[in-house]
Design a protein around this motif. Structure first.
Motif, mmCIF file in Angstrom:
data_model
loop_
_atom_site.group_PDB
_atom_site.id
_atom_site.type_symbol
_atom_site.label_atom_id
_atom_site.label_comp_id
_atom_site.label_asym_id
_atom_site.label_seq_id
_atom_site.Cartn_x
_atom_site.Cartn_y
_atom_site.Cartn_z
ATOM 1 N N THR A 1 62.455 3.989 18.265
ATOM 2 C CA THR A 1 63.877 3.650 18.291
ATOM 3 C C THR A 1 64.575 4.264 17.093
ATOM 4 O OG1 THR A 1 63.451 1.585 17.113
ATOM 5 C CG2 THR A 1 63.521 1.486 19.517
ATOM 6 N N PHE B 1 60.435 11.952 21.606
ATOM 7 C CA PHE B 1 61.643 11.127 21.592
ATOM 8 C C PHE B 1 62.798 11.847 22.288
ATOM 9 C CE2 PHE B 1 65.590 9.752 19.477
ATOM 10 C CZ PHE B 1 65.537 8.404 19.753
ATOM 11 N N SER B 2 62.949 13.147 22.024
ATOM 12 C CA SER B 2 64.009 13.927 22.662
ATOM 13 C C SER B 2 63.819 13.987 24.171
ATOM 14 C CB SER B 2 64.054 15.346 22.092
ATOM 15 O OG SER B 2 64.406 15.330 20.745
ATOM 16 N N THR C 1 66.617 9.983 29.982
ATOM 17 C CA THR C 1 67.130 8.607 30.001
ATOM 18 C C THR C 1 66.084 7.615 30.509
ATOM 19 O OG1 THR C 1 68.154 8.785 32.197
ATOM 20 C CG2 THR C 1 69.517 9.368 30.294
ATOM 21 N N LYS D 1 64.730 10.641 25.667
ATOM 22 C CA LYS D 1 66.176 10.448 25.636
ATOM 23 C C LYS D 1 66.885 11.338 26.647
ATOM 24 C CE LYS D 1 66.870 7.190 22.864
ATOM 25 N NZ LYS D 1 67.468 5.964 23.349
ATOM 26 N N ARG E 1 71.432 6.888 16.185
ATOM 27 C CA ARG E 1 71.765 6.058 17.329
ATOM 28 C C ARG E 1 72.955 6.646 18.100
ATOM 29 N NH1 ARG E 1 71.974 -0.155 16.132
ATOM 30 N NH2 ARG E 1 72.292 -0.056 18.376
ATOM 31 N N GLY F 1 64.067 5.728 28.291
ATOM 32 C CA GLY F 1 64.211 4.580 27.415
ATOM 33 C C GLY F 1 62.981 3.709 27.312
ATOM 34 N N SER G 1 71.739 9.695 20.078
ATOM 35 C CA SER G 1 70.836 9.385 21.194
ATOM 36 C C SER G 1 71.476 8.474 22.230
ATOM 37 C CB SER G 1 69.543 8.738 20.663
ATOM 38 O OG SER G 1 69.836 7.498 20.070
ATOM 39 N N SER G 2 72.730 8.152 22.067
ATOM 40 C CA SER G 2 73.412 7.278 23.003
ATOM 41 C C SER G 2 73.658 8.001 24.323
ATOM 42 C CB SER G 2 74.752 6.823 22.406
ATOM 43 O OG SER G 2 75.482 6.120 23.359
ATOM 44 N N ARG G 3 73.544 7.283 25.407
ATOM 45 C CA ARG G 3 73.792 7.874 26.719
ATOM 46 C C ARG G 3 75.275 7.993 27.026
ATOM 47 N NH1 ARG G 3 70.166 4.557 30.722
ATOM 48 N NH2 ARG G 3 70.192 3.021 29.100
#
Length: 130
Positions: A116, A102-103, A109, A106, A123, A111, A126-128
């Motif tokens: 999730t 997951f890392s 980027t 992320k 969240r 996705g 992990s937001s861009r």
């Protein structure tokens, strides 16, 4: 490199192809081989860095700027991914391998959306937009 390690270690999440109608592609095996080689090379770089920091090399041993940069960047990427995996492991309740995957997804980027973050803190992390 790290994405290959993360994807390879998280393969238990996906159904394996059924023989004879489906097989792993040549690209899959190249990715597995690349992940193993990158992991081995990163390990060798870490051992060299540790030996350098502990003073096991002679005084005449000098790293070039590009060698020092490569070692430090590899070390920092490993620390960054491991710390992110540890955080997401707790926040999303994943195994460490899944959290590493997951890392990686992320940080690059990509996705994919197969894992999730539901928790608001996860969240936000992990937001861009951070």
């Amino acid at each position: 490199m790290a994405i290959l390690v993360g994807i390879t270690s998280a393969m238990h999440m996906y159904a394996a192809p059924t023989f004879p109608n489906q097989i792993y592609t040549q690209a899959y095996w190249f990715a597995v081989i690349a992940a193993v080689l990158y992991f081995a090379l990163a390990g060798i770089l870490m051992i060299n860095l540790l030996g350098y920091l502990l003073g096991h090399y002679p005084q005449t041993f000098v790293l070039t700027d590009s060698q020092r940069t490569l070692i430090l960047q590899t070390t920092m990427l490993g620390i960054w991914l491991a710390a992110g995996a540890a955080i997401f492991q707790k926040l999303i309740s994943l195994t460490f391998a899944d959290a590493l995957y997951f890392s990686n997804v992320k940080i690059l980027t990509l996705g994919f959306g197969d894992i999730t973050a539901v928790d608001p803190v996860a969240r936000g992390l992990s937001s861009r937009t951070l």
